[in-house]
Scaffold this active site. Structure first.
Site, PDB file in Angstrom:
ATOM      1  N   ASP A  75     -30.612 -19.004  31.660  1.00  0.00           N
ATOM      2  CA  ASP A  75     -30.975 -20.402  31.906  1.00  0.00           C
ATOM      3  C   ASP A  75     -32.073 -20.845  30.957  1.00  0.00           C
ATOM      4  O   ASP A  75     -32.383 -22.034  30.882  1.00  0.00           O
ATOM      5  CB  ASP A  75     -31.468 -20.574  33.351  1.00  0.00           C
ATOM      6  CG  ASP A  75     -30.310 -20.857  34.302  1.00  0.00           C
ATOM      7  OD1 ASP A  75     -29.211 -21.164  33.813  1.00  0.00           O
ATOM      8  OD2 ASP A  75     -30.510 -20.763  35.529  1.00  0.00           O
ATOM      9  N   ASP A  82     -20.603 -19.528  39.053  1.00  0.00           N
ATOM     10  CA  ASP A  82     -22.044 -19.281  39.132  1.00  0.00           C
ATOM     11  C   ASP A  82     -22.392 -18.447  40.373  1.00  0.00           C
ATOM     12  O   ASP A  82     -21.578 -18.316  41.306  1.00  0.00           O
ATOM     13  CB  ASP A  82     -22.742 -20.654  39.202  1.00  0.00           C
ATOM     14  CG  ASP A  82     -24.181 -20.622  38.705  1.00  0.00           C
ATOM     15  OD1 ASP A  82     -24.720 -19.523  38.503  1.00  0.00           O
ATOM     16  OD2 ASP A  82     -24.758 -21.706  38.543  1.00  0.00           O
TER      17      ASP A  82
HETATM   18  C1  DGJ Z   1     -27.632 -21.952  37.430  1.00  0.00           C
HETATM   19  C2  DGJ Z   1     -26.913 -21.990  36.116  1.00  0.00           C
HETATM   20  O1  DGJ Z   1     -27.351 -20.955  35.294  1.00  0.00           O
HETATM   21  C3  DGJ Z   1     -27.120 -23.342  35.473  1.00  0.00           C
HETATM   22  O2  DGJ Z   1     -26.513 -23.372  34.223  1.00  0.00           O
HETATM   23  C4  DGJ Z   1     -26.545 -24.397  36.375  1.00  0.00           C
HETATM   24  O3  DGJ Z   1     -25.170 -24.237  36.483  1.00  0.00           O
HETATM   25  C5  DGJ Z   1     -27.202 -24.309  37.754  1.00  0.00           C
HETATM   26  N1  DGJ Z   1     -27.128 -22.989  38.298  1.00  0.00           N
HETATM   27  C6  DGJ Z   1     -26.562 -25.274  38.707  1.00  0.00           C
HETATM   28  O4  DGJ Z   1     -27.017 -25.118  39.977  1.00  0.00           O
END
Ligand code: DGJ
Length: 723
Positions: free
Chosen positions: A543, A473
């Site tokens: 997201d 991430d």
């Molecule tokens: C952003 C990601 O897109 C989410 O899926 C998740 O992993 C969060 N970060 C966790 O902080």
């Protein structure tokens, strides 16, 4: 096929249905004569721009007759010698002069693609490499053209070598420049923001420039490193369009510019805002690749071209066509609030449903119970997870589940042991306040000791446990753009060195742990680009997990990227991002259009929903070959219509999978027909859901009736050829 005719001094590159012709002018200028539909290898001397005299267009000193770079098609735009369109490179020599005059020196044609060192690069093909010398400096430019004869994709990049004895500074170093003959074009770009990535926007180009990019140190949610030029009449299925997509994940620029004579220059590469690269004597600077896709079948043809190219030549070979993990991710189920019992309960619920991988997301390390702390401290939080990771992994294993883990390697929290030990490892100056975003700083990935530290910490975890999957991430963009380790005159190199550091670390980890499957993520789809996809076969698309919003985001993403690169999860409702409630079946249908997974508390599902999960996974596994290898046809545009609909058709046209979603229920809309695309007109297909058997042309020209649906209701059709 790539050819060179020494008599006419013309190069021809022929893809499946496009040709590109380059000509070496008697004075040595490399002139682009044609990029477009297939052409014969005729003498194109009649296109010599020389006789076309224009006032106010300077003539370089080395040509006998009239010739101005201002109107000639250029393959790498120069500055200061009469071409007033955007230059591809800006070289500052020791004396301060920045003008360049590029002249042909040599060329070679070879099988395969060039080695770009640290940068992600396309594989295979055949390469034409043309070397130009700068008559005004010691710079030498190598232009690479990688051709795939069975595709309509041409990959390009440029390398700049300092052949002199003293340093020079690159103030801009684009990857390519393509000048198209005069025409009227629209520009398509994919803009957005967090939770709203890759929204298509089409506008007329007109005279002057459309310049898009990201100065954020990441390719970004806000603008994808993609641009398409469309002839005015071009639509989804018909007409000429040319797509451009950078295989790069850092700050970038793409620019389309219509000149005074109506010709159109497209160029781009590394973003030049705050860019300055010192090239010492003998050094080489390699620019990222751009993939250029030509289509005469509208946007649909372009998308299928990019999908074939990325799957065949960019996405990791060992995983691209393999069935993907179907995973349960705990993020939206628990956020930071979990312990061993909660995780084990999710695993218990997942195992009987056909899910094969449990992914533990953010919050398992340091003292991370919220997003204020511990990034950089990559050791298990045993307070939260009694006994560490081992019991959770063991629990999953007993239930037949593999285990995956989340990392955000490039970040550092102020409240972390790592920051207390190395405040200078964060981007910016340790003695001056820095910007925070999501309460965190960015690690200085230009520094070897930083990437060594991350490699060691992540290796401990990946080597210490049975981990089959990593989610990588990145949750903020860069500020300050300053490394404590770089001298003042090299700070302009920071952003590019940063992304090279990221690529280097991924490469090292993947070499050390070849059986681990890596998925990319950046606060959703913030780094969804051809650079990242060279390492990660799939990327978390957004997201925003609301199925309606996702249908739109996946639609936009599909212009440049294959379905199999999109990671798509079913989540709970009311949806956490929009508050909307969408039927469970629709969430499954939209998530089946990519690498599928689940992101909710499975323990809270009703018995009926659990049965649906089982069926959804069985369906996904059945249609997965289409998701991995099939051709996508966009049918109903959710940005413009009251529905979304796409079809994925197998390459041999024996199978198709159609997914649709109605936005708002409309009374009496009973005569609406969905005309399919991409089938073989003469073949007969049985539609599993209705039992109807119809000929391909009937399905494509007459169509099937749109089922009656509630708000956000969906439908799927499975088509199979019958004999
Ligand atoms: C952003 C990601 O897109 C989410 O899926 C998740 O992993 C969060 N970060 C966790 O902080």
């Amino acid at each position: 096929m790539i050819t060179y005719d020494p008599k006419t001094r013309t190069f021809f590159l022929h893809g499946r249905s496009f040709s590109c012709a380059l000509w070496v002018h008697p004075a040595g200028y490399l002139v682009g004569l044609h990029f477009g539909g297939s052409a014969g290898e005729d003498d194109l001397g009649y296109l010599d721009p020389s006789p076309r005299e224009l006032s106010f267009s300077p003539i370089p000193p080395d040509v006998e007759n009239y010739f101005s770079l201002d109107v000639a098609g250029s393959e790498y735009g120069s500055f200061g010698q009469g071409d007033f369109r955007t230059p591809s490179v800006l070289i500052a020599r020791e004396d301060g002069m920045r003008a360049s005059r590029f002249l042909y020196r040599s060329h070679e044609i070879y099988d395969g693609a060039p080695d770009l060192g640290a940068l992600p690069a396309a594989r295979g093909g055949k390469t034409l490499s043309i070397v130009l010398g700068d008559a005004l400096s010691a710079a030498e430019i190598r232009l690479n053209y990688i051709l795939y004869e069975d595709l309509d994709v041409l990959v390009r990049n440029a390398e700049i070598v300092n052949r002199g004895n003293s340093p020079m500074f690159l103030l801009r170093a684009y990857s390519f420049c393509l000048d198209l003959a005069a025409g009227e074009y629209d520009v398509l770009r994919l803009h957005g923001r967090h939770n709203m990535e890759r929204t298509p926007e089409r506008t007329p180009l007109g005279h002057g420039s459309v310049k898009i990019g990201s100065p954020r140190g990441a390719s970004s949610h806000q603008m994808n490193p993609f641009l398409a030029l469309l002839e005015r009449e071009t639509g989804e299925d018909r007409g000429v369009c040319i797509g451009f997509e950078l295989l790069y994940s850092g700050s970038w620029t793409l620019e389309a510019e219509q000149s005074q004579i109506g010709s159109v220059r497209v160029s781009g590469g590394i973003g030049d805002l705050n860019f300055c690269w010192e090239l010492k004597a003998g050094e080489k600077f390699v620019t990222p690749e751009v993939a250029i896709c030509y289509s005469e079948e509208g946007l649909g043809g372009m998308s299928r071209g990019f999908a074939d190219f990325l799957r065949g030549h960019v996405l990791p070979e060992k995983e691209v066509f393999k069935p993907r993990p179907v995973l349960i991710n705990n993020w939206e189920a628990t956020y930071f609030d979990f312990d061993r019992e909660k995780l084990c309960a999710i695993a218990d619920a997942a195992a009987p449903l056909g899910i094969d991988t449990f992914v533990l997301d953010d919050g398992w390390f340091g003292a991370r119970n919220d997003d204020h702390t511990s990034l950089g401290d990559w050791s298990v939080n045993e307070k939260k997870l009694a006994g560490g990771l081992a019991p959770v992994i063991e629990h999953c294993k007993k239930r037949g589940l593999k285990f995956g883990l989340w990392f955000e390697p490039e970040m550092i929290s102020e409240d972390s042991a790592l920051y207390r030990a190395h405040p200078d490892w964060a981007v910016g100056r340790a003695d001056a306040p820095r910007c925070k975003s999501r309460h965190q700083y960015v690690l200085d990935m230009t520094r070897q000791e930083v990437t060594d530290y991350l490699f060691a910490r992540m290796s401990d975890i990946l080597g210490g446990y049975e981990i089959s999957y990593v989610k990588w991430d990145m949750n903020r963009h860069i500020s300050e753009f300053y490394s404590a380790a770089l001298p003042a005159e090299r700070q302009g190199e920071f952003a590019h060195r940063y992304i090279l550091g990221v690529y280097g670390l991924i490469r090292r980890l993947q070499a050390a742990f070849p059986s681990v499957f890596f998925e990319g993520c950046s606060g959703g789809g913030g780094r969804f680009d051809g650079g990242m996809l060279a390492f990660f076969p799939q990327f978390w698309t957004s997201d925003d997990t609301d199925a309606y919003e996702r249908a739109k985001i996946q639609w936009g993403t599909s212009y440049g990227y294959p379905l199999s690169a999109m990671s798509c999860h079913v989540s709970s409702c009311p949806n956490h991002q929009t508050g909307r409630t969408v039927p469970f079946a629709s969430r499954g249908a939209i998530a089946s259009l990519g690498a599928t997974g689940y992101e909710l508390d499975l323990g809270r599902l009703s018995a009926e929903e659990r049965t649906q999960v089982k069926e959804q996974i069985a369906n996904y596994r059945a249609i997965e070959p289409l998701i991995l290898r099939g051709d996508l046809y966009r049918i109903s545009d959710p940005y413009r219509e009251n529905r979304f609909c796409v079809a994925v058709v197998s390459k041999d046209k024996t199978r198709a999978y159609v997914v649709g979603m109605c936005v708002h229920a409309v009374a009496g809309d009973f005569d609406r027909r969905i005309r399919l695309k991409g089938l073989c007109a003469q073949k007969h297909y049985r539609v599993e859901e209705s039992g109807l058997t119809l000929r391909g042309d009937t399905l494509m020209n007459v169509g099937l009736l749109l089922p009656r649906l509630p708000d956000f209701g969906s439908w799927v059709w499975h088509l199979q050829e019958t004999s």
